[in-house]
Design an enzyme around this catalytic site. Sequence first.
Site, short mmCIF file in Angstrom:
data_model
loop_
_atom_site.label_atom_id
_atom_site.label_comp_id
_atom_site.label_asym_id
_atom_site.label_seq_id
_atom_site.Cartn_x
_atom_site.Cartn_y
_atom_site.Cartn_z
N HIS A 140 47.56 30.84 31.58
CA HIS A 140 47.79 31.68 32.90
C HIS A 140 49.04 31.27 33.35
O HIS A 140 49.74 32.10 33.99
CB HIS A 140 46.68 31.25 33.80
CG HIS A 140 47.04 31.66 35.21
ND1 HIS A 140 46.87 32.84 35.87
CD2 HIS A 140 47.12 30.96 36.16
CE1 HIS A 140 46.79 33.04 37.12
NE2 HIS A 140 47.30 31.97 37.35
N THR A 366 43.45 28.66 37.44
CA THR A 366 42.90 29.87 36.32
C THR A 366 43.06 29.38 35.10
O THR A 366 43.84 28.94 34.57
CB THR A 366 43.71 31.11 36.66
OG1 THR A 366 43.61 31.48 38.29
CG2 THR A 366 43.03 32.34 36.02
#
Length: 433
Positions: A140, A366
């Site tokens: 991410h 994330t």
Amino acid sequence: MADWWTTDATHDPALTSWVESAQGHADFPIQNLPIGLFSPSGLAPRIGVAIGDRILDLRACADAGLLPDDLAAACRGSVVNDLLGLPADRRRALRHGVSGLLSDPAHRSAAAFLHAAADCTLHVPARIGDYTDFYVGIHHANNVGRQFRPDNPLLPNYKYVPIGYHGRASSIRASGVPLRRPLGQRKPPEADAPVVGPTTRLDYELELGVWIGPGNALGTPIPIAQAADHVAGFCLLNDWSARDFQAWEYQPLGPFLAKNFQSTISPWIVTAEAMAPFRMAQPARPQGDPQPLPYLLDPGDQAHGALALTLEAWLLTARMREAGGTPVRLSRGPATSMYWTVQQIVAHHASNGCNLNPGDLLGTGTISAPTSDGFGSLMELSIGGKEPITLPNGETRAFVEDGDEIILRAHASAPGRVSIGLGECRAMVMPAP
């Protein structure tokens, strides 16, 4: 005390419960026994344990004399903080006690303390004193960084220090609570000055939540070899993000209104003890990456610090709902895409003497897989909105729209073990006020 990755009789794949719905339950077989806060109809919130499609009332069990005195006191609370703050061996004793109650037919009388989960309201389980969000999903970080810095997506500190920032605890809500699209300041690329209004780039973030257990005194770091003693359990976390607000405000001090309007968590705390069978070696760092500094490096953590969890994000649009459709999966990927272990982020957080307290919540940031089928946000899936994704019903999405419902799920699995789940983390987006 046993090592934190050691399994015992409560993890036995042959263990069954007299609660019929526990057999084969996707999330809550007897091998799980997550802790949460629930309200039966007409009653005040109390601590419970999920078993199949039922919830065992731990306050009622304590009042009936089914739990040792020290555990009974912690189970009578209006939140789970005292329970999370127990030493790991006492949490393990509670797990063994509850497992015995729900597996031994001689304790079928405890059925009087079961409630149908569908008839109960689930709450944020702890009084969260502090919330910190990290950024340990390296794929991410690469994907988002590449959109702003194509030639240098990761900043120089990323592979040396677990990056994090302090978030807002007051706006954390349990699964099922709707999200109101936030208002804020953004600067459209073609404009000379910012405007104020609803975000046009609302996004979800697929994360793990980490619940802190006993914690540490102010000024006393947590050594990496002891960090697992301070991890009480896990949940799913959707750290909603207004990407347009974030792009305008994040320099020089980082996220603010882009992140603090609401975060959604799954309401059940899957305990660190329940996750013991699903511990695995932390993946080796790519050749050429620096070794963690000594205060973040422990052989036990490297051998058992990763989690065999599969994470998923799903979308149910308003049009799908009206047509009687089911959610569509946006992504699926492993939790092993975390560059730093949970224990490393705990040790780093406390390394300067910062005190962590029972019921504090940490977010991993994330978690995205290396390929697009495992990306954990729409920011990645749509490449910053430049390439909207097409859904099976023909709709397209660059970012989350009003009426959309985002649903996060996760399951732990390992050979020869009964799979367990974290329960759903879901919320529907409502129009801005």
